[in-house]
Scaffold this motif. Sequence first.
Motif, PDB file in Angstrom:
ATOM      1  N   LEU A 192       0.854  -1.161   0.185  1.00  0.00           N
ATOM      2  CA  LEU A 192       0.021   0.071   0.063  1.00  0.00           C
ATOM      3  C   LEU A 192       0.801   1.386   0.021  1.00  0.00           C
ATOM      4  O   LEU A 192       0.612   2.235  -0.460  1.00  0.00           O
ATOM      5  N   TRP A 193       2.056   1.323   0.596  1.00  0.00           N
ATOM      6  CA  TRP A 193       2.537   2.324   0.685  1.00  0.00           C
ATOM      7  C   TRP A 193       3.232   2.700  -0.880  1.00  0.00           C
ATOM      8  O   TRP A 193       3.395   3.934  -1.369  1.00  0.00           O
ATOM      9  N   GLU A 194       3.554   1.472  -1.594  1.00  0.00           N
ATOM     10  CA  GLU A 194       3.978   1.641  -3.111  1.00  0.00           C
ATOM     11  C   GLU A 194       2.629   2.514  -3.796  1.00  0.00           C
ATOM     12  O   GLU A 194       3.018   3.255  -4.758  1.00  0.00           O
ATOM     13  N   LEU A 195       1.597   2.060  -3.564  1.00  0.00           N
ATOM     14  CA  LEU A 195       0.218   2.465  -3.997  1.00  0.00           C
ATOM     15  C   LEU A 195       0.166   4.069  -3.789  1.00  0.00           C
ATOM     16  O   LEU A 195      -0.139   4.783  -4.646  1.00  0.00           O
TER      17      LEU A 195
ATOM     18  N   ALA B  12       5.476   7.026   8.386  1.00  0.00           N
ATOM     19  CA  ALA B  12       5.423   8.308   8.048  1.00  0.00           C
ATOM     20  C   ALA B  12       6.806   8.569   7.708  1.00  0.00           C
ATOM     21  O   ALA B  12       6.985   9.451   6.775  1.00  0.00           O
ATOM     22  N   GLU B  13       7.865   8.017   8.128  1.00  0.00           N
ATOM     23  CA  GLU B  13       9.281   8.275   7.750  1.00  0.00           C
ATOM     24  C   GLU B  13       9.764   7.806   6.505  1.00  0.00           C
ATOM     25  O   GLU B  13      10.429   8.376   5.693  1.00  0.00           O
ATOM     26  N   SER B  14       8.965   6.766   6.192  1.00  0.00           N
ATOM     27  CA  SER B  14       9.262   6.485   4.834  1.00  0.00           C
ATOM     28  C   SER B  14       8.419   7.014   3.513  1.00  0.00           C
ATOM     29  O   SER B  14       8.951   7.347   2.653  1.00  0.00           O
ATOM     30  N   LEU B  15       7.361   7.503   3.801  1.00  0.00           N
ATOM     31  CA  LEU B  15       6.170   8.106   2.918  1.00  0.00           C
ATOM     32  C   LEU B  15       6.255   9.523   3.038  1.00  0.00           C
ATOM     33  O   LEU B  15       6.326  10.232   1.904  1.00  0.00           O
TER      34      LEU B  15
END
Length: 279
Positions: free
Chosen positions: A171-174, A195-198
Amino acid sequence: MIKIEGLVKHFGARAALDHLNLHINAGEIFGLLGPNGAGKTTAIRILTMLTSPSAGKVTINGWKVPDESGAIKSVIGVVPQHFNLDSDLTVRENLELHGRLHHIPKTQMDERIVELLEFTELSNRKDDMVQIFSGGMKRRLMIARALLHRPRILFMDEPTVGLDPQVRRKLWELIRRMNNEGVTVLLTTHYIEEAESLCKRVAILDKGKLIAVNTPSALCQRLGEFVVEWNDTGTLQTRFFADRLLAAQFAGTLSVNTTLRRSNLEDAFVELTGRKVVE
């Protein structure tokens, strides 16, 4: 894109939001962090016109909330925290219902549904009943539904809550793909690493107040780029340093086992809120 000025929301004597000020830029993935009761969901509900503010001013794309609700609803999409799909309908029927509510012409709606089913990797499940879907598949369908009318802003309230790490990362990739296509994303999350990744920037709320807003890296650097951890009679102790050499020198002065690592957004969250776990 979104301007929040002096936003207040009272529930009885309790202030769920206490003079919140935030500006969110077009094209950002912006995160709201905070423990339960911090005001994250209340803020989303006001921005999506599900709750009225007690005071303050909110504008979205230059339109005032809630006075220009019709114009605002045409440019926003919402993925709520709780599943609200119609379980008695198929995937396609859920999307068609949403399209009719937005008065999308049938030819355009059919084309958009095909596009979004491919985008969310649900094309081969379009005729399946939603009631048999896993949590991750329901989330993907809710994202497809929210994007059907081509919103410029997407509000996501705990979009990956309860999902296993593998599904969460899909879902992060989406979310990244949506953002790359020009959608501004405002999300609340209990997962600090999410949050840190996105997120390009994050705001940390606590008890209705804004206590910090910046990029994840800037919030970490505010503490110190490196952290030394050690156990002191059963209590985990930490100390932050601007560079690795100073951290290593300090660790060498301790007579117990230590861990030296880079600081992260969870460290900033803990220091700012005094809470180790976002509950």
